[in-house]
Design a protein around this motif. Structure first.
Motif, PDB file in Angstrom:
ATOM      1  N   ILE A 203     -13.420  10.635  -1.689  1.00  0.00           N
ATOM      2  CA  ILE A 203     -14.371   9.864  -0.881  1.00  0.00           C
ATOM      3  C   ILE A 203     -15.354   9.099  -1.759  1.00  0.00           C
ATOM      4  CG2 ILE A 203     -16.278  10.067   0.775  1.00  0.00           C
ATOM      5  CD1 ILE A 203     -14.693  12.273   2.143  1.00  0.00           C
ATOM      6  N   LEU A 204     -15.949   9.782  -2.728  1.00  0.00           N
ATOM      7  CA  LEU A 204     -17.001   9.158  -3.535  1.00  0.00           C
ATOM      8  C   LEU A 204     -16.467   8.136  -4.529  1.00  0.00           C
ATOM      9  CD1 LEU A 204     -19.249  12.282  -4.163  1.00  0.00           C
ATOM     10  CD2 LEU A 204     -19.793  10.314  -2.737  1.00  0.00           C
ATOM     11  N   HIS A 205     -15.324   8.449  -5.154  1.00  0.00           N
ATOM     12  CA  HIS A 205     -14.826   7.565  -6.211  1.00  0.00           C
ATOM     13  C   HIS A 205     -13.813   6.542  -5.738  1.00  0.00           C
ATOM     14  CE1 HIS A 205     -16.099  10.920  -9.191  1.00  0.00           C
ATOM     15  NE2 HIS A 205     -17.108  10.141  -8.846  1.00  0.00           N
ATOM     16  N   ASN A 206     -13.213   6.772  -4.556  1.00  0.00           N
ATOM     17  CA  ASN A 206     -12.213   5.816  -4.069  1.00  0.00           C
ATOM     18  C   ASN A 206     -12.614   5.137  -2.760  1.00  0.00           C
ATOM     19  OD1 ASN A 206     -10.247   5.979  -6.162  1.00  0.00           O
ATOM     20  ND2 ASN A 206      -9.735   8.018  -5.431  1.00  0.00           N
ATOM     21  N   CYS A 207     -12.751   5.942  -1.702  1.00  0.00           N
ATOM     22  CA  CYS A 207     -12.997   5.355  -0.373  1.00  0.00           C
ATOM     23  C   CYS A 207     -14.262   4.495  -0.341  1.00  0.00           C
ATOM     24  CB  CYS A 207     -13.094   6.442   0.684  1.00  0.00           C
ATOM     25  SG  CYS A 207     -11.560   7.341   0.891  1.00  0.00           S
ATOM     26  N   ILE A 208     -15.385   5.060  -0.773  1.00  0.00           N
ATOM     27  CA  ILE A 208     -16.658   4.337  -0.656  1.00  0.00           C
ATOM     28  C   ILE A 208     -16.690   3.060  -1.514  1.00  0.00           C
ATOM     29  CG2 ILE A 208     -19.172   4.501  -1.006  1.00  0.00           C
ATOM     30  CD1 ILE A 208     -18.989   7.367   0.084  1.00  0.00           C
ATOM     31  N   PRO A 209     -16.362   3.152  -2.846  1.00  0.00           N
ATOM     32  CA  PRO A 209     -16.387   1.914  -3.646  1.00  0.00           C
ATOM     33  C   PRO A 209     -15.430   0.843  -3.116  1.00  0.00           C
ATOM     34  CG  PRO A 209     -16.060   3.840  -5.051  1.00  0.00           C
ATOM     35  CD  PRO A 209     -16.050   4.339  -3.651  1.00  0.00           C
ATOM     36  N   VAL A 210     -14.200   1.247  -2.771  1.00  0.00           N
ATOM     37  CA  VAL A 210     -13.212   0.280  -2.266  1.00  0.00           C
ATOM     38  C   VAL A 210     -13.729  -0.372  -0.985  1.00  0.00           C
ATOM     39  CG1 VAL A 210     -10.970   0.139  -1.102  1.00  0.00           C
ATOM     40  CG2 VAL A 210     -11.137   1.213  -3.348  1.00  0.00           C
ATOM     41  N   GLY A 211     -14.259   0.461  -0.078  1.00  0.00           N
ATOM     42  CA  GLY A 211     -14.794  -0.055   1.181  1.00  0.00           C
ATOM     43  C   GLY A 211     -15.917  -1.047   0.961  1.00  0.00           C
ATOM     44  N   LEU A 212     -16.851  -0.683   0.088  1.00  0.00           N
ATOM     45  CA  LEU A 212     -18.006  -1.557  -0.160  1.00  0.00           C
ATOM     46  C   LEU A 212     -17.587  -2.885  -0.778  1.00  0.00           C
ATOM     47  CD1 LEU A 212     -20.685   1.010  -1.432  1.00  0.00           C
ATOM     48  CD2 LEU A 212     -20.668  -0.229   0.742  1.00  0.00           C
TER      49      LEU A 212
ATOM     50  N   SER B 149       6.409  11.372  -5.326  1.00  0.00           N
ATOM     51  CA  SER B 149       6.166   9.990  -5.742  1.00  0.00           C
ATOM     52  C   SER B 149       5.459   9.984  -7.090  1.00  0.00           C
ATOM     53  CB  SER B 149       5.312   9.289  -4.695  1.00  0.00           C
ATOM     54  OG  SER B 149       4.577   8.248  -5.293  1.00  0.00           O
ATOM     55  N   LYS B 150       5.982   9.170  -8.021  1.00  0.00           N
ATOM     56  CA  LYS B 150       5.356   9.081  -9.350  1.00  0.00           C
ATOM     57  C   LYS B 150       4.419   7.878  -9.416  1.00  0.00           C
ATOM     58  CE  LYS B 150       9.654  10.859 -11.290  1.00  0.00           C
ATOM     59  NZ  LYS B 150      10.350  10.699  -9.969  1.00  0.00           N
ATOM     60  N   THR B 151       4.467   7.059  -8.386  1.00  0.00           N
ATOM     61  CA  THR B 151       3.690   5.810  -8.445  1.00  0.00           C
ATOM     62  C   THR B 151       2.393   5.897  -7.635  1.00  0.00           C
ATOM     63  OG1 THR B 151       5.012   5.019  -6.596  1.00  0.00           O
ATOM     64  CG2 THR B 151       5.714   4.333  -8.795  1.00  0.00           C
ATOM     65  N   GLY B 152       2.107   7.074  -7.091  1.00  0.00           N
ATOM     66  CA  GLY B 152       0.922   7.218  -6.239  1.00  0.00           C
ATOM     67  C   GLY B 152      -0.375   6.868  -6.957  1.00  0.00           C
ATOM     68  N   SER B 153      -1.219   6.114  -6.260  1.00  0.00           N
ATOM     69  CA  SER B 153      -2.541   5.788  -6.799  1.00  0.00           C
ATOM     70  C   SER B 153      -3.495   5.583  -5.634  1.00  0.00           C
ATOM     71  CB  SER B 153      -2.475   4.518  -7.645  1.00  0.00           C
ATOM     72  OG  SER B 153      -3.734   3.878  -7.666  1.00  0.00           O
ATOM     73  N   SER B 154      -4.455   6.518  -5.488  1.00  0.00           N
ATOM     74  CA  SER B 154      -5.380   6.450  -4.356  1.00  0.00           C
ATOM     75  C   SER B 154      -6.140   5.136  -4.340  1.00  0.00           C
ATOM     76  CB  SER B 154      -6.372   7.602  -4.420  1.00  0.00           C
ATOM     77  OG  SER B 154      -5.677   8.817  -4.389  1.00  0.00           O
ATOM     78  N   CYS B 155      -6.615   4.736  -5.517  1.00  0.00           N
ATOM     79  CA  CYS B 155      -7.437   3.530  -5.594  1.00  0.00           C
ATOM     80  C   CYS B 155      -6.644   2.309  -5.146  1.00  0.00           C
ATOM     81  CB  CYS B 155      -7.952   3.360  -7.014  1.00  0.00           C
ATOM     82  SG  CYS B 155      -9.035   1.936  -7.146  1.00  0.00           S
ATOM     83  N   LYS B 156      -5.410   2.170  -5.654  1.00  0.00           N
ATOM     84  CA  LYS B 156      -4.598   0.985  -5.334  1.00  0.00           C
ATOM     85  C   LYS B 156      -4.239   0.923  -3.847  1.00  0.00           C
ATOM     86  CE  LYS B 156      -2.512   0.082  -9.844  1.00  0.00           C
ATOM     87  NZ  LYS B 156      -1.319   0.301 -10.673  1.00  0.00           N
ATOM     88  N   TYR B 157      -3.781   2.077  -3.316  1.00  0.00           N
ATOM     89  CA  TYR B 157      -3.324   1.997  -1.926  1.00  0.00           C
ATOM     90  C   TYR B 157      -4.496   1.798  -0.967  1.00  0.00           C
ATOM     91  CZ  TYR B 157      -4.092   6.518   0.595  1.00  0.00           C
ATOM     92  OH  TYR B 157      -4.607   7.585   1.283  1.00  0.00           O
ATOM     93  N   LEU B 158      -5.644   2.391  -1.290  1.00  0.00           N
ATOM     94  CA  LEU B 158      -6.819   2.211  -0.426  1.00  0.00           C
ATOM     95  C   LEU B 158      -7.340   0.778  -0.489  1.00  0.00           C
ATOM     96  CD1 LEU B 158      -8.628   5.607  -1.105  1.00  0.00           C
ATOM     97  CD2 LEU B 158      -7.672   4.872   1.084  1.00  0.00           C
TER      98      LEU B 158
ATOM     99  N   ALA C 211       0.835  -1.205   0.000  1.00  0.00           N
ATOM    100  CA  ALA C 211       0.000   0.000   0.000  1.00  0.00           C
ATOM    101  C   ALA C 211       0.871   1.256   0.000  1.00  0.00           C
ATOM    102  CB  ALA C 211      -0.926  -0.003   1.214  1.00  0.00           C
ATOM    103  N   LEU C 212       1.953   1.193   0.769  1.00  0.00           N
ATOM    104  CA  LEU C 212       2.854   2.347   0.878  1.00  0.00           C
ATOM    105  C   LEU C 212       3.462   2.697  -0.472  1.00  0.00           C
ATOM    106  CD1 LEU C 212       3.732   4.102   3.225  1.00  0.00           C
ATOM    107  CD2 LEU C 212       5.722   2.624   3.524  1.00  0.00           C
ATOM    108  N   SER C 213       3.706   1.668  -1.295  1.00  0.00           N
ATOM    109  CA  SER C 213       4.341   1.936  -2.593  1.00  0.00           C
ATOM    110  C   SER C 213       3.397   2.672  -3.540  1.00  0.00           C
ATOM    111  CB  SER C 213       4.848   0.637  -3.211  1.00  0.00           C
ATOM    112  OG  SER C 213       3.766  -0.182  -3.575  1.00  0.00           O
ATOM    113  N   TYR C 214       2.084   2.688  -3.224  1.00  0.00           N
ATOM    114  CA  TYR C 214       1.137   3.438  -4.054  1.00  0.00           C
ATOM    115  C   TYR C 214       0.608   4.686  -3.336  1.00  0.00           C
ATOM    116  CZ  TYR C 214       1.131  -0.765  -6.927  1.00  0.00           C
ATOM    117  OH  TYR C 214       1.515  -1.810  -7.710  1.00  0.00           O
ATOM    118  N   TYR C 215       1.162   4.943  -2.147  1.00  0.00           N
ATOM    119  CA  TYR C 215       0.678   6.088  -1.364  1.00  0.00           C
ATOM    120  C   TYR C 215       1.135   7.386  -2.027  1.00  0.00           C
ATOM    121  CZ  TYR C 215       0.012   9.212   2.631  1.00  0.00           C
ATOM    122  OH  TYR C 215      -0.387  10.243   3.452  1.00  0.00           O
ATOM    123  N   PRO C 216       0.195   8.326  -2.251  1.00  0.00           N
ATOM    124  CA  PRO C 216       0.577   9.554  -2.957  1.00  0.00           C
ATOM    125  C   PRO C 216       1.387  10.502  -2.084  1.00  0.00           C
ATOM    126  CG  PRO C 216      -1.772   9.551  -2.465  1.00  0.00           C
ATOM    127  CD  PRO C 216      -1.222   8.297  -1.902  1.00  0.00           C
TER     128      PRO C 216
END
Length: 499
Positions: A209-218, A165-174, A156-161
């Protein structure tokens, strides 16, 4: 292009060797919360020929643990079974090798993260510190939820924005954090400061929140719910039960409590070992943007300090953060770099090899003696009784045949009964009395008794009277404590002579 691939091959080789050089037991959860559950899922589910062919501990009876993590090993077991390769040695080693492969990928991820944030030289130093860490060596190939939590934290840390960092991705790390939380709910702790910091810096907060946190959580909670529905046979929200039990009821204290400062005075210094001075030096040197890593370490240790039951493995997930600082320190010790690196390697080699090959190896070695009872014709008559502190050894995952086995039970009291004493405590308060009462009739006697050397003297009269003879002595530890002796003895009931 030879860089990352060559590094991965090297790391896979090292972690495989690491796996083979760890032949000791650490904590019961390594088997009882993963392999035992998986064995039951794969081989005797849902109807068991033997009562408890794959015993489930009280946590499972009360829905405190989820099946998502054991499912990984159950799948491995199932695959081996379909290939007709479900040999007990493969059942023991393949899950651990799978864990070792994941650990190698995590090591390489850590390297490339630092390479993106800094440069190849710093990345090499961090990678070196990570591979030298005795505690990582001791833990990273074990089938513990803490190990998986730590590996997922690195991924997760490797995708943390982060800044730079050029590898950051909210969706992946979450997604990776959510997976870690499904496997072990406490994984949320180190990520609270990191996610909060990301949220504050994020321009498009509503999007996050709407496009990353909620879908990933669900998706992750939904998947975990469905997996648990299949194996529990009813809807269970394990994360909620886990929280209720450990935080609100504080029943973890049943397993022992430590002073509040334990992680600062013992926990962290022990798992860091000789990396400690480098960690402190690195914290002083590291640029401002790494402050969030240090915050994460301090915050996690503080939160865990508020819980009365403390263990080294609970703070294992902050070790990779610490390694970033250690590597930073090592890189800046220009003239001393070589000698500092040699010191780190040599000073970690001894504890890594000692804890991996010698300390507490008896509980696994004794299982190979029990495996031998499977092959001969006496399997149906055999009855093995472990008179040891609860869950001292693995169970069916390390025997893999429907042998009759029993151990002393020790579930905590969930009813709030003041005078509650578990079976193991009752046994230890008066071993002889307990045995005579339990096996009042000689036909009920186990064919094999297994116990720590500390009990031998107390049981000698019973063993002689009932016709038991010692058939094996297995070394366990140089540091016996309380009910745990230096050796494990196997006693076998002598066959009756026919007159």
């Amino acid at each position: 292009a030879g860089g990352p691939a060559a590094l991965l091959v090297l790391t896979l080789g090292l972690r495989t060797l690491n796996c083979l050089l760890v032949q000791t037991s650490f904590v019961p959860d390594e088997y009882w919360q993963s392999l035992e559950v998986a064995h039951r899922m794969a081989f005797e589910y849902p109807s068991a020929v033997v009562n408890n062919y794959g015993y489930l501990t009280w946590e499972w009876a009360n829905g405190l643990r989820g099946y998502s993590y054991p499912l990984i090993f159950a799948s491995i077991y199932k695959a081996l079974q379909l290939l007709a390769k479900d040999d007990v040695q493969l059942l023991i080693w393949v899950p651990r090798l799978a864990q070792a492969v994941l650990a190698a990928f995590a090591d390489v991820k850590l390297y490339s993260l630092v390479q993106h944030l800094e440069n190849a030289e710093t990345a090499k130093c961090v990678y070196f510190c990570q591979l030298c860490s005795w505690f990582t060596w001791y833990s990273c190939t074990r089938t513990l939820t803490n190990t998986m939590e730590t590996l997922l934290t690195i991924f997760a840390l490797s995708y943390y924005p982060m800044k730079g960092s050029k590898t950051g991705s909210s969706c992946k790390y979450l997604t990776l954090i959510a997976l870690a939380i499904v496997i072990r709910p406490t994984a949320v702790i180190p990520w609270i400061p990191l996610v909060f910091s990301h949220f504050l810096k994020e321009q498009r907060k509503a999007d996050l929140i709407l496009h990353n946190c909620i879908p990933v959580g669900l998706v992750t909670v939904g998947t975990s719910l469905i997996i648990d529905r299949v194996f529990f046979g009813e809807w269970v929200l394990v994360q909620l039960n886990f929280l209720k039990f450990n935080v609100l009821q504080n029943l973890g204290a049943f397993y022992g409590s430590h002073p509040w400062h334990w992680y600062f005075t013992q926990g962290l210094p022990v798992i860091l070992g000789t990396h400690l001075p480098f960690f402190i030096h690195g914290c002083v040197l590291a640029p401002k943007r790494y402050r969030i890593f240090l915050m994460t370490v301090i915050w996690t240790v503080l939160v865990y300090s508020t819980l009365s039951h403390k263990e080294f493995r609970f703070i294992y997930p902050v070790l990779p953060f610490c390694m970033v600082f250690c590597g930073y320190s090592l890189k800046h010790l220009r003239a001393w770099k070589k000698s500092a690196a040699s010191f780190l390697l040599l000073s970690n080699l001894v504890p890594a090899l000692y804890t991996g090959l010698i300390h507490q190896r008896g509980s696994l070695d004794v299982m190979s003696h029990i495996q031998q009872l499977c092959s001969n014709s006496h399997q149906s008559q055999a009855f093995v009784f472990f008179m040891m502190p609860c869950h001292s050894t693995p169970f069916y995952s390390h025997v893999h045949c429907p042998l009759k086995m029993r151990f002393l039970q020790c579930p905590p009291d969930l009813m709030g009964n003041e005078s509650y004493i578990d079976e193991a405590d009752v046994f230890y308060s008066n071993p002889l009395g307990w045995l005579n009462k339990e096996f009042y009739n000689d036909t009920l006697l186990p064919s094999h008794l297994i116990f720590f050397s500390v009990l031998e003297q107390e049981l000698s009269s019973f063993l002689a009277l009932k016709g038991y003879e010692k058939t094996a002595t297995v070394f366990h530890t140089h540091l016996p404590q309380g009910r745990v002796g230096s050796h494990i003895y196997i006693y076998r009931k002598k066959p009756e002579k026919n007159h």
